[in-house]
Design a protein around this motif. Structure first.
Motif, PDB file in Angstrom:
ATOM      1  N   LEU A  61      40.074   0.777   9.057  1.00  0.00           N
ATOM      2  CA  LEU A  61      41.229   0.880   8.163  1.00  0.00           C
ATOM      3  C   LEU A  61      42.410   0.091   8.710  1.00  0.00           C
ATOM      4  O   LEU A  61      43.110  -0.603   7.965  1.00  0.00           O
ATOM      5  CB  LEU A  61      41.601   2.342   7.938  1.00  0.00           C
ATOM      6  CG  LEU A  61      40.610   3.143   7.087  1.00  0.00           C
ATOM      7  CD1 LEU A  61      40.977   4.615   7.084  1.00  0.00           C
ATOM      8  CD2 LEU A  61      40.557   2.605   5.673  1.00  0.00           C
ATOM      9  N   ARG A  62      42.633   0.165  10.009  1.00  0.00           N
ATOM     10  CA  ARG A  62      43.729  -0.599  10.626  1.00  0.00           C
ATOM     11  C   ARG A  62      43.501  -2.097  10.463  1.00  0.00           C
ATOM     12  O   ARG A  62      44.406  -2.847  10.096  1.00  0.00           O
ATOM     13  CB  ARG A  62      43.843  -0.237  12.099  1.00  0.00           C
ATOM     14  CG  ARG A  62      44.940  -0.981  12.818  1.00  0.00           C
ATOM     15  CD  ARG A  62      45.036  -0.525  14.274  1.00  0.00           C
ATOM     16  NE  ARG A  62      45.996  -1.315  14.996  1.00  0.00           N
ATOM     17  CZ  ARG A  62      45.677  -2.353  15.766  1.00  0.00           C
ATOM     18  NH1 ARG A  62      44.423  -2.711  15.922  1.00  0.00           N
ATOM     19  NH2 ARG A  62      46.615  -3.018  16.394  1.00  0.00           N
ATOM     20  N   SER A  63      42.279  -2.525  10.717  1.00  0.00           N
ATOM     21  CA  SER A  63      41.966  -3.941  10.582  1.00  0.00           C
ATOM     22  C   SER A  63      42.045  -4.383   9.120  1.00  0.00           C
ATOM     23  O   SER A  63      42.508  -5.486   8.826  1.00  0.00           O
ATOM     24  CB  SER A  63      40.557  -4.208  11.125  1.00  0.00           C
ATOM     25  OG  SER A  63      40.196  -5.544  10.937  1.00  0.00           O
ATOM     26  N   GLY A  64      41.601  -3.532   8.215  1.00  0.00           N
ATOM     27  CA  GLY A  64      41.661  -3.870   6.794  1.00  0.00           C
ATOM     28  C   GLY A  64      43.076  -3.971   6.277  1.00  0.00           C
ATOM     29  O   GLY A  64      43.391  -4.825   5.448  1.00  0.00           O
ATOM     30  N   ILE A  65      43.953  -3.117   6.777  1.00  0.00           N
ATOM     31  CA  ILE A  65      45.357  -3.154   6.343  1.00  0.00           C
ATOM     32  C   ILE A  65      46.056  -4.391   6.884  1.00  0.00           C
ATOM     33  O   ILE A  65      46.794  -5.070   6.171  1.00  0.00           O
ATOM     34  CB  ILE A  65      46.078  -1.856   6.768  1.00  0.00           C
ATOM     35  CG1 ILE A  65      45.575  -0.686   5.930  1.00  0.00           C
ATOM     36  CG2 ILE A  65      47.590  -2.008   6.627  1.00  0.00           C
ATOM     37  CD1 ILE A  65      46.037   0.674   6.422  1.00  0.00           C
ATOM     38  N   THR A  66      45.816  -4.709   8.161  1.00  0.00           N
ATOM     39  CA  THR A  66      46.505  -5.852   8.753  1.00  0.00           C
ATOM     40  C   THR A  66      45.996  -7.188   8.217  1.00  0.00           C
ATOM     41  O   THR A  66      46.766  -8.119   8.066  1.00  0.00           O
ATOM     42  CB  THR A  66      46.391  -5.834  10.292  1.00  0.00           C
ATOM     43  OG1 THR A  66      45.008  -5.835  10.657  1.00  0.00           O
ATOM     44  CG2 THR A  66      47.093  -4.628  10.874  1.00  0.00           C
ATOM     45  N   SER A  67      44.685  -7.262   7.919  1.00  0.00           N
ATOM     46  CA  SER A  67      44.137  -8.526   7.431  1.00  0.00           C
ATOM     47  C   SER A  67      44.045  -8.590   5.913  1.00  0.00           C
ATOM     48  O   SER A  67      43.794  -9.659   5.360  1.00  0.00           O
ATOM     49  CB  SER A  67      42.748  -8.762   8.034  1.00  0.00           C
ATOM     50  OG  SER A  67      41.815  -7.839   7.500  1.00  0.00           O
ATOM     51  N   GLY A  68      44.219  -7.467   5.255  1.00  0.00           N
ATOM     52  CA  GLY A  68      44.144  -7.447   3.799  1.00  0.00           C
ATOM     53  C   GLY A  68      42.721  -7.547   3.276  1.00  0.00           C
ATOM     54  O   GLY A  68      42.500  -7.959   2.142  1.00  0.00           O
ATOM     55  N   SER A  69      41.754  -7.150   4.068  1.00  0.00           N
ATOM     56  CA  SER A  69      40.345  -7.249   3.680  1.00  0.00           C
ATOM     57  C   SER A  69      39.906  -5.979   2.949  1.00  0.00           C
ATOM     58  O   SER A  69      39.929  -4.878   3.516  1.00  0.00           O
ATOM     59  CB  SER A  69      39.473  -7.463   4.918  1.00  0.00           C
ATOM     60  OG  SER A  69      38.109  -7.378   4.583  1.00  0.00           O
ATOM     61  N   ALA A  70      39.495  -6.160   1.707  1.00  0.00           N
ATOM     62  CA  ALA A  70      39.027  -5.016   0.914  1.00  0.00           C
ATOM     63  C   ALA A  70      37.707  -4.476   1.457  1.00  0.00           C
ATOM     64  O   ALA A  70      37.444  -3.267   1.370  1.00  0.00           O
ATOM     65  CB  ALA A  70      38.872  -5.422  -0.540  1.00  0.00           C
ATOM     66  N   LEU A  71      36.878  -5.358   2.020  1.00  0.00           N
ATOM     67  CA  LEU A  71      35.604  -4.902   2.570  1.00  0.00           C
ATOM     68  C   LEU A  71      35.810  -3.999   3.786  1.00  0.00           C
ATOM     69  O   LEU A  71      35.102  -2.999   3.950  1.00  0.00           O
ATOM     70  CB  LEU A  71      34.730  -6.098   2.945  1.00  0.00           C
ATOM     71  CG  LEU A  71      34.132  -6.870   1.772  1.00  0.00           C
ATOM     72  CD1 LEU A  71      33.483  -8.151   2.256  1.00  0.00           C
ATOM     73  CD2 LEU A  71      33.126  -6.008   1.038  1.00  0.00           C
ATOM     74  N   GLU A  72      36.757  -4.325   4.629  1.00  0.00           N
ATOM     75  CA  GLU A  72      37.034  -3.473   5.787  1.00  0.00           C
ATOM     76  C   GLU A  72      37.646  -2.151   5.354  1.00  0.00           C
ATOM     77  O   GLU A  72      37.350  -1.098   5.933  1.00  0.00           O
ATOM     78  CB  GLU A  72      37.947  -4.195   6.772  1.00  0.00           C
ATOM     79  CG  GLU A  72      37.241  -5.321   7.503  1.00  0.00           C
ATOM     80  CD  GLU A  72      38.152  -6.082   8.434  1.00  0.00           C
ATOM     81  OE1 GLU A  72      39.370  -5.836   8.432  1.00  0.00           O
ATOM     82  OE2 GLU A  72      37.630  -6.938   9.168  1.00  0.00           O
ATOM     83  N   LEU A  73      38.478  -2.177   4.337  1.00  0.00           N
ATOM     84  CA  LEU A  73      39.025  -0.927   3.812  1.00  0.00           C
ATOM     85  C   LEU A  73      37.918  -0.055   3.217  1.00  0.00           C
ATOM     86  O   LEU A  73      37.913   1.165   3.405  1.00  0.00           O
ATOM     87  CB  LEU A  73      40.098  -1.219   2.763  1.00  0.00           C
ATOM     88  CG  LEU A  73      41.398  -1.804   3.291  1.00  0.00           C
ATOM     89  CD1 LEU A  73      42.303  -2.213   2.135  1.00  0.00           C
ATOM     90  CD2 LEU A  73      42.095  -0.818   4.201  1.00  0.00           C
ATOM     91  N   ALA A  74      36.976  -0.676   2.513  1.00  0.00           N
ATOM     92  CA  ALA A  74      35.854   0.079   1.953  1.00  0.00           C
ATOM     93  C   ALA A  74      34.973   0.651   3.065  1.00  0.00           C
ATOM     94  O   ALA A  74      34.514   1.800   2.988  1.00  0.00           O
ATOM     95  CB  ALA A  74      35.032  -0.814   1.031  1.00  0.00           C
ATOM     96  N   GLY A  75      34.752  -0.136   4.116  1.00  0.00           N
ATOM     97  CA  GLY A  75      33.990   0.359   5.257  1.00  0.00           C
ATOM     98  C   GLY A  75      34.682   1.521   5.951  1.00  0.00           C
ATOM     99  O   GLY A  75      34.043   2.493   6.350  1.00  0.00           O
ATOM    100  N   GLY A  76      36.001   1.431   6.079  1.00  0.00           N
ATOM    101  CA  GLY A  76      36.765   2.528   6.664  1.00  0.00           C
ATOM    102  C   GLY A  76      36.714   3.775   5.809  1.00  0.00           C
ATOM    103  O   GLY A  76      36.631   4.894   6.319  1.00  0.00           O
ATOM    104  N   ALA A  77      36.742   3.595   4.496  1.00  0.00           N
ATOM    105  CA  ALA A  77      36.631   4.744   3.595  1.00  0.00           C
ATOM    106  C   ALA A  77      35.258   5.396   3.703  1.00  0.00           C
ATOM    107  O   ALA A  77      35.142   6.626   3.699  1.00  0.00           O
ATOM    108  CB  ALA A  77      36.904   4.309   2.158  1.00  0.00           C
ATOM    109  N   CYS A  78      34.219   4.584   3.821  1.00  0.00           N
ATOM    110  CA  CYS A  78      32.872   5.138   3.995  1.00  0.00           C
ATOM    111  C   CYS A  78      32.760   5.899   5.318  1.00  0.00           C
ATOM    112  O   CYS A  78      32.132   6.956   5.390  1.00  0.00           O
ATOM    113  CB  CYS A  78      31.830   4.032   3.936  1.00  0.00           C
ATOM    114  SG  CYS A  78      31.634   3.299   2.315  1.00  0.00           S
ATOM    115  N   ALA A  79      33.367   5.361   6.363  1.00  0.00           N
ATOM    116  CA  ALA A  79      33.350   6.051   7.659  1.00  0.00           C
ATOM    117  C   ALA A  79      34.130   7.362   7.573  1.00  0.00           C
ATOM    118  O   ALA A  79      33.750   8.354   8.200  1.00  0.00           O
ATOM    119  CB  ALA A  79      33.918   5.155   8.749  1.00  0.00           C
TER     120      ALA A  79
END
Length: 92
Positions: free
Chosen positions: A32-50
């Motif tokens: 989630l931290r990486s997704g927020i800083t980079s703006g990556s929707a895939l990382e945000l989705a991965g963080g949500a799944c985790a």
């Protein structure tokens, strides 16, 4: 031959679910931290799944043995998290 104490198996299983939840929480925070800083929707989705894995493993730790549906949901959430993370890495 010593007799096996079956009274400790539920406690060991609950501890294993707690370790799974803790490791999934670390992965969720990092994704989630990486997704927020980079703006990556895939990382945000991965963080949500985790995060879903964290919630399901906390529920499984309380209800030992866990129902099969909960085990399948945890497996699906872990796979989804891994696939989102892999897609994010390959997209870079």
């Amino acid at each position: 031959m010593t007799s096996r104490d079956r009274g400790l198996q539920p406690e060991r299983t609950a501890l294993a679910w707690q370790r799974t939840g803790l490791s999934a929480a670390v992965v969720a925070v990092l994704l989630l931290r990486s997704g927020i800083t980079s703006g990556s929707a895939l990382e945000l989705a991965g963080g949500a799944c985790a995060a879903v894995v964290v919630l399901l493993s906390a529920a499984a730790a309380r209800a030992v043995p866990a129902p099969r549906l909960r085990l399948r949901l945890v497996t699906a959430a872990v796979l989804a998290c891994g696939l989102c993370t892999l897609a994010s890495v390959l997209a870079r």
